[in-house]
Motif scaffolding. Structure first.
Motif, PDB file in Angstrom:
ATOM      1  N   MET A   1       1.045  -1.327   0.263  1.00 28.53           N
ATOM      2  CA  MET A   1      -0.174  -0.317  -0.259  1.00 28.53           C
ATOM      3  C   MET A   1       0.830   1.275  -0.289  1.00 28.53           C
ATOM      4  O   MET A   1       0.561   2.350  -1.276  1.00 28.53           O
ATOM      5  CB  MET A   1      -0.918   0.224   1.319  1.00 28.53           C
ATOM      6  CG  MET A   1      -1.600  -0.883   1.299  1.00 28.53           C
ATOM      7  SD  MET A   1      -3.089  -0.909   2.386  1.00 28.53           S
ATOM      8  CE  MET A   1      -4.407   0.360   2.244  1.00 28.53           C
ATOM      9  N   ARG A   2       1.770   1.137   0.874  1.00 31.94           N
ATOM     10  CA  ARG A   2       2.745   2.524   0.295  1.00 31.94           C
ATOM     11  C   ARG A   2       3.246   2.195  -0.566  1.00 31.94           C
ATOM     12  O   ARG A   2       3.863   3.983  -1.159  1.00 31.94           O
ATOM     13  CB  ARG A   2       3.631   1.896   2.110  1.00 31.94           C
ATOM     14  CG  ARG A   2       3.409   2.371   3.222  1.00 31.94           C
ATOM     15  CD  ARG A   2       4.722   2.310   3.686  1.00 31.94           C
ATOM     16  NE  ARG A   2       4.034   1.013   4.844  1.00 31.94           N
ATOM     17  CZ  ARG A   2       4.869   0.769   6.353  1.00 31.94           C
ATOM     18  NH1 ARG A   2       6.196   0.403   6.354  1.00 31.94           N
ATOM     19  NH2 ARG A   2       4.726  -0.328   6.506  1.00 31.94           N
ATOM     20  N   TRP A   3       3.559   1.455  -1.375  1.00 34.43           N
ATOM     21  CA  TRP A   3       4.464   1.706  -2.317  1.00 34.43           C
ATOM     22  C   TRP A   3       3.387   2.439  -3.160  1.00 34.43           C
ATOM     23  O   TRP A   3       3.506   3.449  -4.173  1.00 34.43           O
ATOM     24  CB  TRP A   3       4.943   0.334  -3.039  1.00 34.43           C
ATOM     25  CG  TRP A   3       6.068   0.480  -2.509  1.00 34.43           C
ATOM     26  CD1 TRP A   3       6.899  -0.892  -1.503  1.00 34.43           C
ATOM     27  CD2 TRP A   3       7.580   0.846  -3.325  1.00 34.43           C
ATOM     28  NE1 TRP A   3       8.242  -0.686  -1.607  1.00 34.43           N
ATOM     29  CE2 TRP A   3       8.966   0.448  -2.219  1.00 34.43           C
ATOM     30  CE3 TRP A   3       8.033   2.172  -3.847  1.00 34.43           C
ATOM     31  CZ2 TRP A   3      10.175   1.088  -2.659  1.00 34.43           C
ATOM     32  CZ3 TRP A   3       9.133   2.475  -4.410  1.00 34.43           C
ATOM     33  CH2 TRP A   3      10.772   1.901  -3.231  1.00 34.43           C
ATOM     34  N   GLY A   4       1.937   1.831  -3.439  1.00 26.42           N
ATOM     35  CA  GLY A   4       1.151   2.503  -4.082  1.00 26.42           C
ATOM     36  C   GLY A   4       0.914   4.009  -3.992  1.00 26.42           C
ATOM     37  O   GLY A   4       0.504   4.970  -5.428  1.00 26.42           O
ATOM     38  N   CYS A   5       0.534   3.784  -2.987  1.00 22.61           N
ATOM     39  CA  CYS A   5       0.208   5.643  -2.841  1.00 22.61           C
ATOM     40  C   CYS A   5       1.526   6.609  -2.826  1.00 22.61           C
ATOM     41  O   CYS A   5       0.803   7.385  -3.114  1.00 22.61           O
ATOM     42  CB  CYS A   5      -0.264   5.770  -0.906  1.00 22.61           C
ATOM     43  SG  CYS A   5      -1.590   5.182  -1.016  1.00 22.61           S
ATOM     44  N   THR A   6       2.217   5.791  -2.365  1.00 20.68           N
ATOM     45  CA  THR A   6       4.294   7.020  -2.874  1.00 20.68           C
ATOM     46  C   THR A   6       3.870   6.793  -4.566  1.00 20.68           C
ATOM     47  O   THR A   6       3.730   8.131  -4.691  1.00 20.68           O
ATOM     48  CB  THR A   6       5.183   5.734  -2.539  1.00 20.68           C
ATOM     49  OG1 THR A   6       5.335   5.946  -1.570  1.00 20.68           O
ATOM     50  CG2 THR A   6       6.451   6.994  -2.699  1.00 20.68           C
ATOM     51  N   LEU A   7       3.563   6.072  -5.380  1.00 23.45           N
ATOM     52  CA  LEU A   7       4.038   6.130  -6.435  1.00 23.45           C
ATOM     53  C   LEU A   7       2.724   7.145  -7.409  1.00 23.45           C
ATOM     54  O   LEU A   7       2.915   8.386  -7.978  1.00 23.45           O
ATOM     55  CB  LEU A   7       3.274   5.202  -7.592  1.00 23.45           C
ATOM     56  CG  LEU A   7       4.928   3.886  -7.102  1.00 23.45           C
ATOM     57  CD1 LEU A   7       4.496   2.606  -7.444  1.00 23.45           C
ATOM     58  CD2 LEU A   7       5.863   5.234  -8.293  1.00 23.45           C
ATOM     59  N   LEU A   8       1.691   6.747  -7.018  1.00 20.23           N
ATOM     60  CA  LEU A   8       0.303   7.855  -7.220  1.00 20.23           C
ATOM     61  C   LEU A   8       1.008   9.888  -6.200  1.00 20.23           C
ATOM     62  O   LEU A   8       0.148  10.319  -7.333  1.00 20.23           O
ATOM     63  CB  LEU A   8      -1.146   7.786  -5.967  1.00 20.23           C
ATOM     64  CG  LEU A   8      -2.205   8.398  -6.241  1.00 20.23           C
ATOM     65  CD1 LEU A   8      -2.837   8.533  -7.900  1.00 20.23           C
ATOM     66  CD2 LEU A   8      -2.947   7.859  -5.570  1.00 20.23           C
ATOM     67  N   LEU A   9       1.302  10.026  -5.156  1.00 20.01           N
ATOM     68  CA  LEU A   9       1.913  11.006  -4.794  1.00 20.01           C
ATOM     69  C   LEU A   9       3.118  11.636  -5.865  1.00 20.01           C
ATOM     70  O   LEU A   9       2.266  12.752  -6.019  1.00 20.01           O
ATOM     71  CB  LEU A   9       2.164  11.247  -3.335  1.00 20.01           C
ATOM     72  CG  LEU A   9       3.324  11.975  -2.848  1.00 20.01           C
ATOM     73  CD1 LEU A   9       2.357  13.322  -2.871  1.00 20.01           C
ATOM     74  CD2 LEU A   9       4.300  12.176  -1.483  1.00 20.01           C
ATOM     75  N   LEU A  10       3.650  10.976  -6.534  1.00 15.25           N
ATOM     76  CA  LEU A  10       5.801  11.127  -7.674  1.00 15.25           C
ATOM     77  C   LEU A  10       4.016  11.445  -8.787  1.00 15.25           C
ATOM     78  O   LEU A  10       4.738  12.001  -9.140  1.00 15.25           O
ATOM     79  CB  LEU A  10       5.655  10.005  -7.351  1.00 15.25           C
ATOM     80  CG  LEU A  10       6.813   9.464  -6.865  1.00 15.25           C
ATOM     81  CD1 LEU A  10       7.871   8.559  -6.690  1.00 15.25           C
ATOM     82  CD2 LEU A  10       7.876  11.234  -6.018  1.00 15.25           C
ATOM     83  N   GLY A  11       3.562  10.792  -9.320  1.00 12.67           N
ATOM     84  CA  GLY A  11       2.718  10.582 -10.642  1.00 12.67           C
ATOM     85  C   GLY A  11       1.769  12.290 -10.126  1.00 12.67           C
ATOM     86  O   GLY A  11       1.501  12.738 -10.977  1.00 12.67           O
ATOM     87  N   THR A  12       0.945  12.304  -9.790  1.00 13.10           N
ATOM     88  CA  THR A  12       0.278  12.886  -9.377  1.00 13.10           C
ATOM     89  C   THR A  12       0.970  14.845  -9.250  1.00 13.10           C
ATOM     90  O   THR A  12       0.705  15.913  -9.644  1.00 13.10           O
ATOM     91  CB  THR A  12      -0.670  13.289  -7.986  1.00 13.10           C
ATOM     92  OG1 THR A  12      -1.362  11.844  -8.381  1.00 13.10           O
ATOM     93  CG2 THR A  12      -1.431  14.566  -8.134  1.00 13.10           C
ATOM     94  N   ALA A  13       2.184  14.705  -8.607  1.00 15.92           N
ATOM     95  CA  ALA A  13       2.820  15.726  -8.430  1.00 15.92           C
ATOM     96  C   ALA A  13       3.704  16.271  -9.701  1.00 15.92           C
ATOM     97  O   ALA A  13       3.516  17.393 -10.091  1.00 15.92           O
ATOM     98  CB  ALA A  13       3.593  15.645  -7.373  1.00 15.92           C
ATOM     99  N   GLY A  14       4.376  15.100 -10.376  1.00 11.20           N
ATOM    100  CA  GLY A  14       4.398  15.320 -11.962  1.00 11.20           C
ATOM    101  C   GLY A  14       3.823  15.843 -12.968  1.00 11.20           C
ATOM    102  O   GLY A  14       4.201  16.621 -12.837  1.00 11.20           O
ATOM    103  N   LEU A  15       2.478  15.395 -12.501  1.00  7.42           N
ATOM    104  CA  LEU A  15       1.516  15.654 -13.270  1.00  7.42           C
ATOM    105  C   LEU A  15       0.796  17.613 -13.202  1.00  7.42           C
ATOM    106  O   LEU A  15       0.889  17.678 -14.306  1.00  7.42           O
ATOM    107  CB  LEU A  15       0.187  14.775 -13.170  1.00  7.42           C
ATOM    108  CG  LEU A  15      -1.067  15.403 -14.147  1.00  7.42           C
ATOM    109  CD1 LEU A  15      -0.368  15.119 -15.675  1.00  7.42           C
ATOM    110  CD2 LEU A  15      -2.230  14.280 -14.180  1.00  7.42           C
ATOM    111  N   ALA A  16       1.273  17.628 -11.615  1.00  9.14           N
ATOM    112  CA  ALA A  16       1.175  19.382 -11.482  1.00  9.14           C
ATOM    113  C   ALA A  16       2.100  20.070 -12.346  1.00  9.14           C
ATOM    114  O   ALA A  16       1.558  20.810 -12.385  1.00  9.14           O
ATOM    115  CB  ALA A  16       0.728  19.173  -9.766  1.00  9.14           C
ATOM    116  N   LEU A  17       3.365  19.625 -11.770  1.00 17.46           N
ATOM    117  CA  LEU A  17       4.010  20.292 -12.370  1.00 17.46           C
ATOM    118  C   LEU A  17       4.019  20.459 -13.407  1.00 17.46           C
ATOM    119  O   LEU A  17       4.341  21.248 -14.090  1.00 17.46           O
ATOM    120  CB  LEU A  17       6.153  19.677 -11.904  1.00 17.46           C
ATOM    121  CG  LEU A  17       6.009  20.138 -10.425  1.00 17.46           C
ATOM    122  CD1 LEU A  17       7.374  19.119 -10.216  1.00 17.46           C
ATOM    123  CD2 LEU A  17       5.816  21.781 -10.238  1.00 17.46           C
ATOM    124  N   ALA A  18       3.647  19.263 -14.781  1.00 22.33           N
ATOM    125  CA  ALA A  18       3.906  19.126 -16.424  1.00 22.33           C
ATOM    126  C   ALA A  18       2.858  19.756 -16.624  1.00 22.33           C
ATOM    127  O   ALA A  18       2.669  20.604 -17.632  1.00 22.33           O
ATOM    128  CB  ALA A  18       3.955  17.637 -15.919  1.00 22.33           C
TER     129      ALA A  18
END
Length: 129
Positions: A1-18
Motif C-alpha cells: 500500500m505504501r508503494w502504491g500511494c507513493t507512486l500515486l503521489l509522485l505521479g500526481t505531483a509530476g502531473l501538477a508540475l507538467a
C-alpha cells in the motif's frame, strides 16, 4: 500500500508540475503512467487488508463499508475539486493549479494513511494462505 500511494503521489505531483510548467505532453503522460501504477498497486491491497483484518462474520459488512467509503471519497474529492476550480477562476488564477495542488495533498494524505496500515512491506507470498 505504501508503494502504491507513493507512486500515486509522485505521479500526481509530476502531473501538477507538467501542467503548471507547460512541458511536453509526453511528460504528463509519463506522470499518468506512474500514478496509474500506484493505483494499481495500492487499490487492490485495500480490499485485501480489509479482508485480512475482518472476521468471517464481519467480512460482508466491512466489504460494503469499504465500497461505500470508496464511492463517498471519490464524490467528496470531486466536489472539493470543483469548489477549488471555481475559487481559482474567481480569483483570476489558473484553476487547474489549485485542483492539482488538492490532488497532491490528497495523495500525500494517502501516503501517511498507508504507512499506518502496516501492510506496506508485505510480499505477496506472506499474505497467501
Amino acid at each position: 500500500m505504501r508503494w502504491g500511494c507513493t507512486l500515486l503521489l509522485l505521479g500526481t505531483a509530476g502531473l501538477a508540475l507538467a501542467v503548471r510548467a507547460h512541458v511536453h505532453p509526453a511528460l504528463a503522460m509519463a506522470a499518468y503512467v506512474v500514478a496509474g501504477a500506484g493505483m494499481g498497486l495500492g487499490y487492490p491491497r485495500t480490499g485485501v487488508a480489509m479482508l485480512a483484518a475482518s472476521t468471517d462474520g464481519d467480512r460482508g459488512f466491512n466489504s460494503s463499508a469499504l465500497s461505500i467509503a470508496d464511492s463517498l471519497g471519490g464524490a467528496l474529492a470531486l466536489s472539493l475539486a470543483g469548489v477549488v476550480f471555481a475559487l481559482g477562476q474567481d480569483a483570476g488564477v489558473d484553476p487547474f493549479t489549485g485542483v492539482y495542488v488538492l490532488a497532491v495533498a490528497l495523495a500525500a494524505l494517502a501516503v501517511v494513511t498507508a504507512a499506518r496500515t502496516g501492510h506496506g512491506s508485505r510480499t505477496a507470498s506472506s499474505t497467501s494462505p
